[in-house]
Enzyme design. Sequence first.
Site, PDB file in Angstrom:
ATOM      1  N   GLY A  20       3.745   4.348  15.675  1.00 31.85           N
ATOM      2  CA  GLY A  20       3.872   4.165  14.232  1.00 31.85           C
ATOM      3  C   GLY A  20       5.015   3.259  13.811  1.00 31.85           C
ATOM      4  O   GLY A  20       5.460   3.312  12.657  1.00 31.85           O
ATOM      5  N   GLU A  21       5.477   2.389  14.730  1.00 23.73           N
ATOM      6  CA  GLU A  21       6.610   1.524  14.379  1.00 23.73           C
ATOM      7  C   GLU A  21       6.264   0.597  13.208  1.00 23.73           C
ATOM      8  O   GLU A  21       7.107   0.316  12.353  1.00 23.73           O
ATOM      9  CB  GLU A  21       7.040   0.696  15.592  1.00 23.73           C
ATOM     10  N   SER A  32       0.833  -1.207   0.000  1.00 24.94           N
ATOM     11  CA  SER A  32       0.000   0.000   0.000  1.00 24.94           C
ATOM     12  C   SER A  32       0.866   1.255   0.000  1.00 24.94           C
ATOM     13  O   SER A  32       0.571   2.228  -0.699  1.00 24.94           O
ATOM     14  CB  SER A  32      -0.929  -0.013   1.215  1.00 24.94           C
TER      15      SER A  32
END
Length: 298
Positions: free
Chosen positions: A94-95, A67
């Site tokens: 957000g790792e 994506s």
Amino acid sequence: MADDTARPRLGRGLAALIGDFSDGAPEEAARTAGHAQRKVAVEFLRPNPRNPRRRFSEPELDELAASIRQRGVIQPIVVRALSGVPGTFEIVAGERRWRAAQRAGLNEVPVVVVEIDDRTSLEYAILENVQRADLNAIEEASGYERLMGEFKYTQAELADLLGKSRSHLANTLRLLQLPPGIQDRVIASEITAGHARALLSVRDPEAVARRIVAEGLSVREVEALAAAEAPQDDTPRPGRPRRSAEGDAALRSLEDVLGRALGYSVAVKAKASGEGEIRIRYTSAEERDALCRKLGGA
């Protein structure tokens, strides 16, 4: 702890940074929250050692990477400056996106830089994953336990901060009482959190866990096994018949109802004569005092 006016719940402030955004929304959210968005090279970001999430699904990372190749990183990664290493940042939330971005071949990712302490960094990491259902139940429980152990939160304070019910928090923390082998099965998705909670009530949880995997037992079937096991003090005596499985199930249901109502772990013991006792477990003096206030005591 400070009152709500001094320390708002995490959900309101964090939503602007890590909520689900449509195209173009991250920049607006960052401006609204007072944080400017910027680009940072992926090699200058470091994972958060406090992140309760330890397991990242390879297929999910591949799917997210695909994506990102098409659309880029739509949602910025929340970071904080890494002390003693100029120009390097620690990931707060957000790792997974950072890992997938590297798989997608990106050299830079969008970030917003926040100034927060260790406690808030752990809070953000837990909240992001819990809100997205990215944590398994054991990781979630470990994160809660760490917040309580390192930063002295009570269960009541933590439940309010994270927007969870106290009963959910108490029941999740109970999973850490399971043997390590069963916890590993939950982490590996071999058994569900519902199975794990039911295993807390059986005499030999490891043996039943093996049956769950081998025979595909449902949660209800495990609960039935637990209900069929007579308590140690339930030996039949004249004038005292053995409690039925239905009676045990009713007591567990009562425990669940009381636990949800009070926000504490509740145990109910009953005798054939109709006598019994209700035990409410608290883990600190603060929780005891909060319980007394809830029950209308001094």
